[in-house]
Design an enzyme around this catalytic site. Sequence first.
Site, PDB file in Angstrom:
ATOM      1  N   GLY B   7       0.848  -1.184   0.000  1.00 16.01           N
ATOM      2  CA  GLY B   7       0.000   0.000   0.000  1.00 16.01           C
ATOM      3  C   GLY B   7       0.881   1.231   0.000  1.00 16.01           C
ATOM      4  N   ARG B  10       0.320   5.953   4.395  1.00 17.25           N
ATOM      5  CA  ARG B  10      -0.974   6.202   5.065  1.00 17.25           C
ATOM      6  C   ARG B  10      -2.147   5.545   4.339  1.00 17.25           C
ATOM      7  NH1 ARG B  10       2.811   8.686   6.733  1.00 17.25           N
ATOM      8  NH2 ARG B  10       3.254   6.629   7.469  1.00 17.25           N
ATOM      9  N   THR B  33      11.262  -2.927  11.865  1.00 13.46           N
ATOM     10  CA  THR B  33      12.511  -2.640  11.162  1.00 13.46           C
ATOM     11  C   THR B  33      12.909  -1.169  11.265  1.00 13.46           C
ATOM     12  OG1 THR B  33      11.326  -2.212   9.123  1.00 13.46           O
ATOM     13  CG2 THR B  33      12.083  -4.469   9.463  1.00 13.46           C
ATOM     14  N   HIS B  48       2.683   4.023  16.269  1.00 15.81           N
ATOM     15  CA  HIS B  48       2.389   2.644  15.880  1.00 15.81           C
ATOM     16  C   HIS B  48       2.347   1.727  17.111  1.00 15.81           C
ATOM     17  CE1 HIS B  48       2.137   2.294  11.494  1.00 15.81           C
ATOM     18  NE2 HIS B  48       2.990   3.294  11.412  1.00 15.81           N
ATOM     19  N   ARG B  49       3.333   1.907  18.017  1.00 10.82           N
ATOM     20  CA  ARG B  49       3.414   1.044  19.197  1.00 10.82           C
ATOM     21  C   ARG B  49       2.170   1.183  20.065  1.00 10.82           C
ATOM     22  NH1 ARG B  49       9.021   1.508  22.096  1.00 10.82           N
ATOM     23  NH2 ARG B  49       9.619   0.758  20.023  1.00 10.82           N
ATOM     24  N   ASP B  82       6.939  -5.221   9.943  1.00  9.18           N
ATOM     25  CA  ASP B  82       6.501  -3.894   9.493  1.00  9.18           C
ATOM     26  C   ASP B  82       7.664  -2.928   9.651  1.00  9.18           C
ATOM     27  OD1 ASP B  82       5.044  -1.698   8.694  1.00  9.18           O
ATOM     28  OD2 ASP B  82       3.449  -1.956  10.158  1.00  9.18           O
TER      29      ASP B  82
END
Lengths: 173, 173, 173
Positions: B7, B10, B33, B48-49, B82
């Site tokens: 994708g 966003r 990563t 994200h976390r 990811d």
Amino acid sequence: MHELILGGARSGKSRHAEIRAEASGLEVVYIATAQALDDEMAARIARHRGQRPAEWGLVEEPLALAAALQREAAGDRCLLVDCLTLWLSNLLLTDEPDRLANETEQLLALLPDLPGHIILVSNETGLGVVPMGALSRRYVDAAGWLHQALAAHCQRVTFCVAGLPQVLKGEPV
Amino acid sequence: MHELILGGARSGKSRHAEIRAEASGLEVVYIATAQALDDEMAARIARHRGQRPAEWGLVEEPLALAAALQREAAGDRCLLVDCLTLWLSNLLLTDEPDRLANETEQLLALLPDLPGHIILVSNETGLGVVPMGALSRRYVDAAGWLHQALAAHCQRVTFCVAGLPQVLKGEPV
Amino acid sequence: MHELILGGARSGKSRHAEIRAEASGLEVVYIATAQALDDEMAARIARHRGQRPAEWGLVEEPLALAAALQREAAGDRCLLVDCLTLWLSNLLLTDEPDRLANETEQLLALLPDLPGHIILVSNETGLGVVPMGALSRRYVDAAGWLHQALAAHCQRVTFCVAGLPQVLKGEPV
């Protein structure tokens, strides 16, 4: 059968076009628009050439694409043009301001009369941030309008992502 | 089940990957990563976390991805990587010219033997204007070839647009 | 019916939106977000205007989009917003740091209550190489998140490639 194969950089569109040309069962003539102006491009051209069957014909034509198609097309032939992107770039970089418009007009006027199987490969480049340079924007505009006109004309349009061809128009695979 | 989730920026690909990992019903280990080399990246990592379930395992591995996957994979585990995009960037930016080729080769050689559910997330970056910088072009090439090889291997490939996952390969949702 | 029409530069998304607006059978009000700040943009605006039916209403609103939608929406009207991309750019370029967040929040809060047919057109710009400029990255982030929120809300989401609309959500054409 006229078909348009779109995709991003390294999306497998050339490979898909080659598979389609093989599957046509016709004599294949490969029409290359690339010019080996630097080492990087020469390496790309050599790599593509090494992947194609040796018995395919080869025509190199960076600018006068409509004339080349008219000359080469035949009912028992498959012409594979790879790629329209470089052809448009070559036209944009000539000194003749109207060359791009004239050549694309000729191509669109000629296509409906071309016999045989025609496969047109082109890069989709309009899905990133609008480029800063005026030349890049002219390129994106020219490519987008050409893709729309070709997609309206062609019986089959495919969009390659990660080597997976998605049929946008025409019969599913 | 091995799957590739592609994708744009966003596009909801990480969120879709997290939903897939949850739905696996397996113990989830998240393999990150990203490296927090500046404040902008640190903020992205923290965001994200904060969105992930607290019980998920976490492994941070910017370079030696194949080794991390080999160590962590198990039949009753789901590994969520990811993303491949940052891993490729990290590899391109090392001082070792062959590191990228060696690491991607190791990954592709290892994948067929990995047990459990493997989810690989990556950015599609090849649909804009061809970038000016040679490094950016090397990146687009490396990403495109890797995506093609992974898409050929994986049972399921998804392309996210505006948070809507489109299945390119495998069973529709 | 609320719908989102995405696509790259010159992908035929405005044309598709105009066809959808015509097909609604309702009174159409076109909400233009473009500002003719330079000749290139003035030419684009004039070209788009020449392609639209003369009887359509026209509202020009570069910034306060939610307010314009609230004022214009009615059960027997179709509002066509072209495009969100320029609206986001306009907001990013104001001197007010919170304007973008405030305006997008207002739009998302208002949408569920809007009567009639609403057509929102926007550029997909997240599929190229991550742009170098911090402003471009803020734009790609803002557009991506907005597209996800709008796609979750809308009953119909379409992605245009080469003038061919692909339905990502809702009934196929």
